[in-house]
Design a protein around this motif. Structure first.
Motif, mmCIF file in Angstrom:
data_model
loop_
_atom_site.group_PDB
_atom_site.id
_atom_site.type_symbol
_atom_site.label_atom_id
_atom_site.label_comp_id
_atom_site.label_asym_id
_atom_site.label_seq_id
_atom_site.Cartn_x
_atom_site.Cartn_y
_atom_site.Cartn_z
ATOM 1 N N THR A 103 0.843 -1.201 0.000
ATOM 2 C CA THR A 103 0.000 0.000 0.000
ATOM 3 C C THR A 103 0.871 1.241 0.000
ATOM 4 O O THR A 103 2.045 1.203 0.373
ATOM 5 C CB THR A 103 -0.916 0.033 1.232
ATOM 6 O OG1 THR A 103 -0.103 0.053 2.406
ATOM 7 C CG2 THR A 103 -1.838 -1.163 1.268
ATOM 8 N N VAL A 156 -9.227 9.282 4.262
ATOM 9 C CA VAL A 156 -9.956 8.304 3.454
ATOM 10 C C VAL A 156 -9.712 6.912 4.033
ATOM 11 O O VAL A 156 -8.570 6.527 4.297
ATOM 12 C CB VAL A 156 -9.499 8.361 1.985
ATOM 13 C CG1 VAL A 156 -10.188 7.265 1.171
ATOM 14 C CG2 VAL A 156 -9.801 9.728 1.393
ATOM 15 N N ARG A 157 -10.803 6.167 4.220
ATOM 16 C CA ARG A 157 -10.701 4.819 4.784
ATOM 17 C C ARG A 157 -11.364 3.811 3.841
ATOM 18 O O ARG A 157 -12.202 4.168 3.010
ATOM 19 C CB ARG A 157 -11.358 4.759 6.165
ATOM 20 C CG ARG A 157 -10.699 5.685 7.188
ATOM 21 C CD ARG A 157 -11.325 5.521 8.557
ATOM 22 N NE ARG A 157 -10.733 6.428 9.531
ATOM 23 C CZ ARG A 157 -9.635 6.160 10.227
ATOM 24 N NH1 ARG A 157 -9.007 4.990 10.053
ATOM 25 N NH2 ARG A 157 -9.162 7.032 11.099
ATOM 26 N N LEU A 158 -10.991 2.537 4.007
ATOM 27 C CA LEU A 158 -11.545 1.458 3.191
ATOM 28 C C LEU A 158 -12.928 1.065 3.679
ATOM 29 O O LEU A 158 -13.162 0.946 4.879
ATOM 30 C CB LEU A 158 -10.637 0.228 3.254
ATOM 31 C CG LEU A 158 -9.308 0.290 2.498
ATOM 32 C CD1 LEU A 158 -8.467 -0.911 2.875
ATOM 33 C CD2 LEU A 158 -9.558 0.317 1.011
ATOM 34 N N PHE A 166 -5.287 -1.031 -0.100
ATOM 35 C CA PHE A 166 -5.592 0.404 -0.083
ATOM 36 C C PHE A 166 -4.511 1.131 -0.883
ATOM 37 O O PHE A 166 -3.372 1.231 -0.446
ATOM 38 C CB PHE A 166 -5.625 0.891 1.361
ATOM 39 C CG PHE A 166 -6.011 2.335 1.512
ATOM 40 C CD1 PHE A 166 -5.677 3.045 2.652
ATOM 41 C CD2 PHE A 166 -6.696 3.002 0.510
ATOM 42 C CE1 PHE A 166 -6.022 4.370 2.796
ATOM 43 C CE2 PHE A 166 -7.037 4.317 0.650
ATOM 44 C CZ PHE A 166 -6.705 5.012 1.796
ATOM 45 N N THR A 171 -3.957 4.755 -2.791
ATOM 46 C CA THR A 171 -4.470 6.104 -3.037
ATOM 47 C C THR A 171 -3.295 7.009 -3.356
ATOM 48 O O THR A 171 -2.173 6.769 -2.904
ATOM 49 C CB THR A 171 -5.241 6.647 -1.820
ATOM 50 O OG1 THR A 171 -5.816 7.886 -2.157
ATOM 51 C CG2 THR A 171 -4.328 6.852 -0.632
ATOM 52 N N HIS A 215 -3.831 13.310 -2.386
ATOM 53 C CA HIS A 215 -5.263 13.193 -2.091
ATOM 54 C C HIS A 215 -5.821 14.513 -1.573
ATOM 55 O O HIS A 215 -5.201 15.188 -0.774
ATOM 56 C CB HIS A 215 -5.485 12.098 -1.048
ATOM 57 C CG HIS A 215 -6.803 12.218 -0.332
ATOM 58 N ND1 HIS A 215 -7.995 11.939 -0.929
ATOM 59 C CD2 HIS A 215 -7.086 12.621 0.923
ATOM 60 C CE1 HIS A 215 -8.968 12.147 -0.063
ATOM 61 N NE2 HIS A 215 -8.445 12.572 1.077
ATOM 62 N N GLY A 259 -10.288 4.912 -6.304
ATOM 63 C CA GLY A 259 -11.097 4.026 -5.476
ATOM 64 C C GLY A 259 -12.303 4.678 -4.851
ATOM 65 O O GLY A 259 -12.598 4.430 -3.683
ATOM 66 N N ARG A 260 -13.035 5.466 -5.587
ATOM 67 C CA ARG A 260 -14.178 6.144 -4.985
ATOM 68 C C ARG A 260 -15.260 5.152 -4.559
ATOM 69 O O ARG A 260 -15.988 5.404 -3.606
ATOM 70 C CB ARG A 260 -14.760 7.153 -5.965
ATOM 71 C CG ARG A 260 -13.856 8.356 -6.187
ATOM 72 C CD ARG A 260 -14.564 9.432 -6.969
ATOM 73 N NE ARG A 260 -13.736 10.624 -7.095
ATOM 74 C CZ ARG A 260 -14.145 11.746 -7.655
ATOM 75 N NH1 ARG A 260 -15.368 11.816 -8.147
ATOM 76 N NH2 ARG A 260 -13.348 12.782 -7.729
ATOM 77 N N HIS A 267 -14.142 3.377 -0.949
ATOM 78 C CA HIS A 267 -13.619 4.145 0.169
ATOM 79 C C HIS A 267 -14.684 5.092 0.715
ATOM 80 O O HIS A 267 -15.670 5.397 0.043
ATOM 81 C CB HIS A 267 -12.388 4.960 -0.256
ATOM 82 C CG HIS A 267 -11.275 4.131 -0.808
ATOM 83 N ND1 HIS A 267 -11.192 3.789 -2.136
ATOM 84 C CD2 HIS A 267 -10.206 3.561 -0.199
ATOM 85 C CE1 HIS A 267 -10.114 3.047 -2.340
ATOM 86 N NE2 HIS A 267 -9.500 2.895 -1.171
ATOM 87 N N TRP A 268 -14.471 5.521 1.933
ATOM 88 C CA TRP A 268 -15.323 6.538 2.535
ATOM 89 C C TRP A 268 -14.438 7.552 3.259
ATOM 90 O O TRP A 268 -13.289 7.265 3.599
ATOM 91 C CB TRP A 268 -16.357 5.934 3.489
ATOM 92 C CG TRP A 268 -15.762 5.139 4.624
ATOM 93 C CD1 TRP A 268 -15.273 3.879 4.563
ATOM 94 C CD2 TRP A 268 -15.610 5.571 5.978
ATOM 95 N NE1 TRP A 268 -14.810 3.470 5.789
ATOM 96 C CE2 TRP A 268 -15.017 4.496 6.683
ATOM 97 C CE3 TRP A 268 -15.926 6.729 6.669
ATOM 98 C CZ2 TRP A 268 -14.724 4.566 8.041
ATOM 99 C CZ3 TRP A 268 -15.643 6.798 8.016
ATOM 100 C CH2 TRP A 268 -15.040 5.724 8.692
ATOM 101 N N ARG A 277 -17.961 10.258 -2.464
ATOM 102 C CA ARG A 277 -17.860 9.099 -1.587
ATOM 103 C C ARG A 277 -18.649 9.340 -0.305
ATOM 104 O O ARG A 277 -18.916 10.492 0.052
ATOM 105 C CB ARG A 277 -16.389 8.826 -1.257
ATOM 106 C CG ARG A 277 -15.560 8.416 -2.452
ATOM 107 C CD ARG A 277 -14.080 8.488 -2.157
ATOM 108 N NE ARG A 277 -13.640 9.865 -1.926
ATOM 109 C CZ ARG A 277 -12.361 10.221 -1.798
ATOM 110 N NH1 ARG A 277 -11.417 9.295 -1.875
ATOM 111 N NH2 ARG A 277 -12.038 11.475 -1.599
#
Length: 253
Positions: A161, A184-186, A193, A195, A199, A207-208, A211-212, A239
């Motif tokens: 990652t 940003v988290r999975l 992960f 990114t 960012h 990865g929209r 992810h949140w 997201r």
């Protein structure tokens, strides 16, 4: 009462330079009108006679200056004691710390400026009075309008990652300054992960779907402000956005 002592009267000091200066002065007076040089010379005093006259005149002048200065001090103090007691105490305290010379003329002008309203005893001009007023965004239309990014650091990362950026924002919606931490988290914690290191809350295109955005709020934040932050942040990103209040002592709420 702040004042500067006036030196005591001293005798006139006769020096060779003063005698030479007198002779030059008399010569210039004669040279200025050559046709009347003899008449001018007849009216000029001898050097010894002039020095003797100055010895007498100097003492009288010193005493007169001290008398006039004392009279001005008495006049200024009379004006001071004519003020109301609360204002008089305030004026005396200001006079101790003000940058004006400690002489009667400056003190009289100091009282005059107060009397005509040009000097406010509660806000003297020689003291800095900063008006502290928080910058508040009462009704922000966008997240960028309400909060300003003030920091960024890389978090996470490993063999498979790349680190993600944790962004720090600050703003004030009216209740006090707020600090927001965005990360940003999975959605699936087991998913790899990836990114980009650049960012941003709005413009990340990696990865929209998987992810949140987790936003932690620190500071005095009401439920209405929390809902507003959630709405603005969600409008800035496609997201899912979760906004949580964080208590520095107890952890997340």
């Amino acid at each position: 009462m702040r004042f500067r002592r006036w030196p005591r009267p001293t005798a006139y000091r006769e020096t060779p330079r003063k005698r030479a200066a007198l002779l030059r002065k008399q010569r210039r007076e004669r040279d200025a009108l050559p046709l009347f040089a003899d008449a001018i010379a007849a009216g000029q005093r001898d050097v010894d006679e002039e020095m003797a006259r100055r010895h007498v005149w100097w003492i009288d002048r010193e005493h007169e200056q001290r008398r006039q200065r004392a009279a001005r001090w008495r006049e200024a103090r009379a004006r001071l004691f004519a003020l109301p007691a609360p204002l008089r105490r305030k004026v005396r305290a200001l006079w101790r710390t003000c940058p004006y010379p400690a002489d009667p003329a400056s003190f009289a002008d100091f009282l005059h400026q107060i009397a005509i309203g040009r000097l406010d005893p509660d806000r003297p001009p020689w003291l800095f009075h900063q008006q502290t007023q928080a910058r508040i965004t009462a009704n922000p239309a966008t997240f960028e309008e309400a909060f300003r990014q003030i920091g960024r650091k890389s978090v996470g990362g490993g063999p498979k990652t790349t680190p993600a950026d944790e962004l720090l924002f600050c703003g004030n919606l009216g209740s006090g300054i707020l600090f927001l931490t965005s990360r940003v988290r999975l959605i699936d914690p087991n998913e790899s992960f990836y990114t980009s290191s650049n960012h941003r809350l709005r413009d990340s295109h990696v990865g929209r779907a998987g992810h949140w955005v987790d936003i932690e709020v620190r500071g005095d934040c009401s439920e209405a402000d929390l809902s507003l932050i959630r709405r603005l942040a969600q409008a800035a990103d496609t997201r899912p956005v979760i906004v949580r209040r964080v208590n520095p002592l107890c952890g997340r709420v």
